[in-house]
Design a protein around this motif. Structure first.
Motif, short mmCIF file in Angstrom:
data_model
loop_
_atom_site.label_atom_id
_atom_site.label_comp_id
_atom_site.label_asym_id
_atom_site.label_seq_id
_atom_site.Cartn_x
_atom_site.Cartn_y
_atom_site.Cartn_z
N ASP A 1 5.07 4.55 -6.96
CA ASP A 1 4.22 5.71 -6.71
C ASP A 1 4.88 6.80 -5.89
O ASP A 1 4.32 7.87 -5.72
CB ASP A 1 2.93 5.26 -5.99
CG ASP A 1 2.08 4.36 -6.87
OD1 ASP A 1 2.14 4.51 -8.10
OD2 ASP A 1 1.37 3.50 -6.32
N LYS B 1 8.22 5.94 0.45
CA LYS B 1 7.45 5.30 1.52
C LYS B 1 8.36 5.08 2.73
O LYS B 1 9.56 4.86 2.59
CB LYS B 1 6.93 3.92 1.07
CG LYS B 1 6.04 3.94 -0.14
CD LYS B 1 4.60 3.98 0.23
CE LYS B 1 3.64 3.81 -0.91
NZ LYS B 1 3.81 4.61 -2.07
N ARG C 1 6.83 -2.28 -6.84
CA ARG C 1 5.44 -1.87 -7.11
C ARG C 1 5.01 -0.75 -6.16
O ARG C 1 4.42 0.24 -6.58
CB ARG C 1 4.53 -3.08 -6.95
CG ARG C 1 3.04 -2.77 -7.07
CD ARG C 1 2.18 -3.80 -6.37
NE ARG C 1 2.38 -3.77 -4.93
CZ ARG C 1 1.89 -4.68 -4.10
NH1 ARG C 1 1.21 -5.71 -4.56
NH2 ARG C 1 2.10 -4.59 -2.80
N ASP C 2 5.34 -0.91 -4.90
CA ASP C 2 4.92 0.08 -3.91
C ASP C 2 5.69 1.39 -4.02
O ASP C 2 5.15 2.45 -3.75
CB ASP C 2 5.06 -0.49 -2.50
CG ASP C 2 3.98 -1.51 -2.18
OD1 ASP C 2 3.08 -1.71 -3.03
OD2 ASP C 2 4.01 -2.09 -1.09
N GLU D 1 5.15 1.78 6.28
CA GLU D 1 4.17 1.78 5.18
C GLU D 1 4.40 0.59 4.26
O GLU D 1 3.45 -0.06 3.81
CB GLU D 1 4.27 3.07 4.37
CG GLU D 1 3.80 4.32 5.07
CD GLU D 1 4.03 5.55 4.22
OE1 GLU D 1 3.03 6.13 3.76
OE2 GLU D 1 5.20 5.92 3.99
N LEU D 2 5.69 0.35 3.95
CA LEU D 2 6.02 -0.79 3.08
C LEU D 2 5.61 -2.10 3.75
O LEU D 2 4.99 -2.95 3.12
CB LEU D 2 7.52 -0.80 2.77
CG LEU D 2 8.01 0.23 1.77
CD1 LEU D 2 9.53 0.26 1.74
CD2 LEU D 2 7.47 -0.07 0.38
N LYS E 1 3.38 -2.69 6.02
CA LYS E 1 1.92 -2.82 6.07
C LYS E 1 1.36 -3.20 4.69
O LYS E 1 0.50 -4.06 4.56
CB LYS E 1 1.30 -1.52 6.54
CG LYS E 1 -0.19 -1.58 6.72
CD LYS E 1 -0.73 -0.28 7.27
CE LYS E 1 -2.23 -0.35 7.46
NZ LYS E 1 -2.80 0.91 7.92
N SER E 2 1.86 -2.56 3.65
CA SER E 2 1.39 -2.82 2.29
C SER E 2 1.72 -4.24 1.83
O SER E 2 0.94 -4.87 1.12
CB SER E 2 2.00 -1.80 1.33
OG SER E 2 1.67 -2.13 0.01
N LEU E 3 2.88 -4.74 2.25
CA LEU E 3 3.33 -6.06 1.82
C LEU E 3 2.71 -7.19 2.62
O LEU E 3 2.77 -8.35 2.22
CB LEU E 3 4.86 -6.15 1.88
CG LEU E 3 5.58 -5.20 0.91
CD1 LEU E 3 7.06 -5.14 1.22
CD2 LEU E 3 5.34 -5.61 -0.52
N GLY E 4 2.13 -6.86 3.75
CA GLY E 4 1.39 -7.86 4.52
C GLY E 4 2.25 -8.84 5.28
O GLY E 4 2.79 -8.52 6.33
#
Length: 108
Positions: A31, A34, A27-28, A38-39, A41-44
């Motif tokens: 777009d 990355k 999903r990340d 960044e990955l 951080k986005s995935l938590g």
């Protein structure tokens, strides 16, 4: 790359992307490229170890490409291969279905 796969194509797809983290990584990366941070951080809540494992597995499966730059500090970027990008319609369908499901359940 001659791998053995289950006879069912749906099972093969699930084998490759059926894990929560792999789908969210896809999903990340849909777009664009990355960096590792960044990955993460986005995935938590994913640990660095698990993210590294999932990215390596996806790289071995031909879905992700890793590019390391000889810089200080080191910079590593991840992007989807053409094969990885071909999963976009599946992810789009999952998005649409999830939105529709949430709407219907919240009406009840």
């Amino acid at each position: 790359m001659n791998k053995e796969f289950p006879p069912c194509p749906v099972e093969t797809t699930l084998l490759l992307i059926g894990e929560k983290w792999k789908v969210l990584i896809l999903r990340d990366l849909i777009d664009g490229t990355k960096r590792f941070g960044e990955l993460k951080k986005s995935l938590g809540s994913i640990s660095q170890k698990v993210l590294t494992q999932k990215l390596r597995a996806m790289e071995e499966d031909g879905l992700v490409v890793r590019k390391a730059y000889a810089e200080i500090p080191p910079r590593v970027e991840y992007s989807l291969t053409e094969l990885g990008l071909s999963l976009k319609p599946i992810l789009d369908s999952m998005w649409d279905w999830g939105m529709e499901y949430k709407t219907k359940v919240n009406k009840e």
